[in-house]
Design a protein around this motif. Structure first.
Motif, PDB file in Angstrom:
ATOM      1  N   LEU A  46       1.284  -1.779   0.386  1.00 18.28           N
ATOM      2  CA  LEU A  46      -0.086   0.062  -0.252  1.00 18.28           C
ATOM      3  C   LEU A  46       0.827   0.781  -0.612  1.00 18.28           C
ATOM      4  N   LYS A  47       0.209   2.134  -1.083  1.00 20.44           N
ATOM      5  CA  LYS A  47       1.256   3.811  -0.538  1.00 20.44           C
ATOM      6  C   LYS A  47       0.028   4.469  -0.342  1.00 20.44           C
ATOM      7  N   ILE A  48       0.995   4.706   0.846  1.00 17.12           N
ATOM      8  CA  ILE A  48      -0.099   6.167   1.292  1.00 17.12           C
ATOM      9  C   ILE A  48       0.255   7.965   1.161  1.00 17.12           C
ATOM     10  N   LEU A  49      -0.408   8.651   0.952  1.00 14.41           N
ATOM     11  CA  LEU A  49       0.125  10.005   0.151  1.00 14.41           C
ATOM     12  C   LEU A  49      -1.201  10.963   0.742  1.00 14.41           C
ATOM     13  N   VAL A  59      -6.247  -6.617   0.872  1.00 16.70           N
ATOM     14  CA  VAL A  59      -7.110  -6.580   2.035  1.00 16.70           C
ATOM     15  C   VAL A  59      -6.624  -7.181   3.529  1.00 16.70           C
ATOM     16  N   ARG A  60      -7.689  -6.279   4.405  1.00 17.40           N
ATOM     17  CA  ARG A  60      -6.497  -6.880   5.387  1.00 17.40           C
ATOM     18  C   ARG A  60      -7.095  -7.981   6.458  1.00 17.40           C
TER      19      ARG A  60
END
Length: 415
Positions: A105-108, A413-414
């Motif tokens: 995952l990439k979070i900005l 997915v978590r």
């Protein structure tokens, strides 16, 4: 549905349209407004003249009339300020944090407009332009509600804004003015949570306290300026006089003007009369403690209320104190957390003062009159926040943004 609801709804719809507007489109709109103001300046000043004449008939003070007044210079200054705003970096869309997780995952974390701002303000019609231009530059729409004392001026200014926006890529509905200046419309604005994301009051202490107390829309508290100057034992007399006179007399009606001077007792014995005379010579009415009144016969004895008072006029309270901690304690009790200054050659006392005073802006050997968005390089300001959340001090472009998290994946997915 009344005017407040209808215009709030229009502003909300416009805020969604603004989300996809580019920096160039926003800047082009600001330049169009700048040109339109100059093109319409005679019409705007004619409307302003109506407000001034009504104000005189209603017994408004000279300081309030000065806040309302628009002349050729102030019109040109407003137009120039818009051009300066264009030169400033767009604060929207900035990546302030980037996180890459082990799962891919990439979070900005990026800056985004707040959405719809409400602005309730007194007297100054220039706030109409400042608030609207800052809102548009940051991709926000705005609902303006000025006071009855500047009603005709505000209507004329917003009319010019709308004419300019009609030639631009931005929706003219992004700037709304509540023309009904009754208390009922103010109260409606306090509770317009359906459309407003934030409400900013700008004016006197009474207005600000009312909005903070009654509004259910989130509020940014601004403006009330019971500003102090502390003259320490080692203060240079010429500097003390210069800064005192500038802070009190250069423009006494504004929120960053001085209202109280605190003077260390040894300095007062040596130089106090000279400073008091300099203030008196400039027409400043002096309210003093017992020491000041004993030394200067025209001084009026200050009451407890005087230490709390934002005069916004050629009046000042003066108190003799024992030292820097005495000054800090006085300011933290009576101040409004706006702007406070110390004059001293003692670096330790300067450090103690700057750290110990609870205010948005603290000064060493400089005038409080610099607390201003333009002076700080923000181009303009929508107000000076005297609280600590979500912004503090002069509120320029960055203060009118929020943040949003953009998360990019490829099917995670978590567990």
């Amino acid at each position: 549905m009344g005017e407040v609801y209808q215009k709030g709804e229009l502003a909300k719809k416009a805020s969604y349209q603004l989300l996809n507007k580019s920096t160039d489109e926003k800047n082009d709109a600001l330049l169009l407004i700048s040109n339109q103001l100059l093109e319409d300046k005679d019409l705007i000043m004619a409307a302003n003249k109506v407000d001034l004449e009504k104000g005189k008939e209603n017994g408004l003070t000279s300081s309030i009339l000065d806040r309302i007044m628009l002349d050729e210079k102030r019109m040109k200054d407003m137009a120039s300020a818009l051009k300066e705003l264009v030169k400033l970096k767009d604060p929207v869309g900035v990546v302030v944090e980037e996180i890459e997780k082990d799962n891919g995952l990439k979070i900005l974390k990026k800056t985004v407009p707040i959405g719809v701002m409400g602005m309730i303000y007194e007297a100054r019609p220039n706030v109409t332009i400042d608030a609207a231009s800052l809102a548009l530059k940051t991709g926000n729409s705005i609902v303006l509600r000025g006071s009855s004392s500047a009603k005709e001026s505000n209507i004329a200014l917003v009319h010019s804004i709308h004419k300019a926006l009609e030639k631009s890529a931005l929706p003219k509905e992004a700037v709304q003015l509540i023309e009904d200046t009754s208390r009922e419309t103010a109260k409606e604005l306090f509770h317009l949570k359906e459309f407003l994301d934030v409400l900013i009051p700008r004016g006197g202490k009474g207005l600000i306290e009312t909005v903070v107390r009654e509004a259910t829309v989130p509020v940014i508290e601004t403006g009330a300026g019971n500003c102090h100057l502390y003259i320490d034992e080692t203060a240079n007399i010429d500097m003390a006089k210069k800064i005192s006179l500038n802070g009190k007399t250069q423009r006494p009606s504004v929120c960053n003007a001085l209202e109280t001077i605190l003077i260390e007792e040894k300095w007062f014995k040596q130089n106090g009369l000279s400073l008091l005379q300099a203030l008196d010579n400039r027409g400043v009415e002096i309210y003093g403690d017992q020491t000041v009144c004993a030394a200067y016969e025209t001084a009026i004895e200050a009451t407890e209320d005087d230490w709390y008072t934002e005069y916004s006029a050629l009046k000042i309270s003066i108190k003799v104190v024992k030292g820097v901690m005495d000054a800090i304690n006085h300011i933290n009790k009576y101040g409004t957390k706006h702007s406070e200054a110390i004059i001293t050659e003692n670096k330790e006392n300067a450090t103690t003062f700057l750290a110990g005073v609870d205010a948005a802006a603290v000064y060493h050997n400089a005038s409080t009159r610099f607390t201003d968005g333009f002076e700080f390089g923000y181009g303009a300001e929508i107000g000076i926040s005297t609280q600590k959340l979500h912004a503090r001090g002069p509120m320029g472009l960055n203060a009118l943004t929020s943040v949003k998290y953009f998360i990019y994946g490829d099917g995670q997915v978590r567990n």
